[in-house]
Design a protein around this motif. Sequence first.
Motif, mmCIF file in Angstrom:
data_model
loop_
_atom_site.group_PDB
_atom_site.id
_atom_site.type_symbol
_atom_site.label_atom_id
_atom_site.label_comp_id
_atom_site.label_asym_id
_atom_site.label_seq_id
_atom_site.Cartn_x
_atom_site.Cartn_y
_atom_site.Cartn_z
ATOM 1 N N VAL A 66 -2.806 -10.067 3.503
ATOM 2 C CA VAL A 66 -1.807 -9.482 4.398
ATOM 3 C C VAL A 66 -1.304 -8.169 3.834
ATOM 4 O O VAL A 66 -1.066 -8.043 2.626
ATOM 5 N N PHE A 67 -1.157 -7.183 4.704
ATOM 6 C CA PHE A 67 -0.460 -5.944 4.348
ATOM 7 C C PHE A 67 0.253 -5.407 5.577
ATOM 8 O O PHE A 67 0.018 -5.867 6.693
ATOM 9 N N ALA A 104 -2.957 2.075 6.825
ATOM 10 C CA ALA A 104 -3.394 0.785 7.350
ATOM 11 C C ALA A 104 -4.724 0.848 8.112
ATOM 12 O O ALA A 104 -5.600 -0.001 7.883
ATOM 13 N N PRO A 105 -4.936 1.805 9.029
ATOM 14 C CA PRO A 105 -6.193 1.778 9.805
ATOM 15 C C PRO A 105 -7.443 1.885 8.946
ATOM 16 O O PRO A 105 -8.375 1.087 9.086
ATOM 17 N N ILE A 106 -7.483 2.863 8.037
ATOM 18 C CA ILE A 106 -8.697 3.077 7.258
ATOM 19 C C ILE A 106 -8.951 1.910 6.309
ATOM 20 O O ILE A 106 -10.095 1.477 6.109
ATOM 21 N N LEU A 107 -7.869 1.338 5.730
ATOM 22 C CA LEU A 107 -8.044 0.215 4.813
ATOM 23 C C LEU A 107 -8.394 -1.065 5.570
ATOM 24 O O LEU A 107 -9.212 -1.866 5.095
ATOM 25 N N ILE A 134 0.834 -1.204 0.000
ATOM 26 C CA ILE A 134 0.000 0.000 0.000
ATOM 27 C C ILE A 134 0.865 1.249 0.000
ATOM 28 O O ILE A 134 1.823 1.361 0.771
ATOM 29 N N SER A 135 0.526 2.205 -0.853
ATOM 30 C CA SER A 135 1.098 3.544 -0.820
ATOM 31 C C SER A 135 -0.054 4.539 -0.768
ATOM 32 O O SER A 135 -1.230 4.153 -0.761
#
Length: 337
Positions: free
Chosen positions: A52-53, A59-62, A9-10
């Motif tokens: 997994v990420f 990270a929180p919102i996704l 994720i970016s």
Amino acid sequence: MDYFAGLDISMDETHVCVVDREGVVVHQTKTASTAAAIAVELAKAPSCRRIVFETGRMAPILFHGLSQLGLPVVCVESRQAYQALKSLATHKTDRNDARGLAHLARTGFFKPVHVKSLSAHALRSLISARKKLVGQRVTLENQIRGLAVVFGIRLPRALTAAFIDQALKASEGIAGLSAAMRGLIAARTAVMTAVAAIDADMRRMARASAACSRLMTIPGVGQLTALAFVAAIDDPSRIRRSRDVGAYLGLVPRRYQSGEVDYVGSISKCGDRRVRTLLYEAANVMLTRYKGQLKLKDWAFAIAKRSTMRKARVALARRLAIIMHAMLRDGTEFVLA
């Protein structure tokens, strides 16, 4: 057959990679970094058993967005993932990282981390904003003192309204100094107004929270410490044993062992630095300002007698964290004894 996915994720784009049980890539693409867009891309591949990420700003919102869509997402510590990804690919690219995370999901060689709720992140943002504003106020006050002392005006550490007026009057008639003083003082006033507004919001939130009200019955624990601790723990049930909170907040000694080498150093300082600092301050207040009789104080002073006062404060901070977690988990009250 089971399938596993990795997400790199970016801020703008997310690379998606899906592999099967044997590690063969069955789907690989990139999409926008939104929960809806990622879910659309994952729907084009076979249903995944695990996704997994890494931890990060998105990270929180996704995590919560994908969880609400019913996807089995798992967030892993970025430092742990980095060590594994480094050995899987020669070149570090987003595409390779997504494939590496998919292999981590396939093998299960990772430790999932708890992703705090969005309400906890909002509270942490408020605390961080207050800390930044207080730092800006200190910087402005130091700048005011530095400018004033050049012209023989010595201001105290506590800049009251009377001393501010004194600095303004002394700088009158000096064109450069007067403009600088007025600008800095205006900025300081605006920062202090913002801090006061945040303090009022925090006071209302602390009064409205039953958990914070219970924690604030502990001598030395104020509204800022209670709110920061509640936001850091988020869900008390995720930490099974209260004594593990000390390690979670970095208040336990660091140990290194290799062959004949085995030593215990200072505290690890892992976890939330702000909460650790506030607990240390609460311990100091209990030891130096609270006048009542308390077994916790006697226990800490016994440590100080055979060691140092600093170690006693750290030990008491760790003990306070343990007690506060138990109070949140069990809904119990603090008893002055």
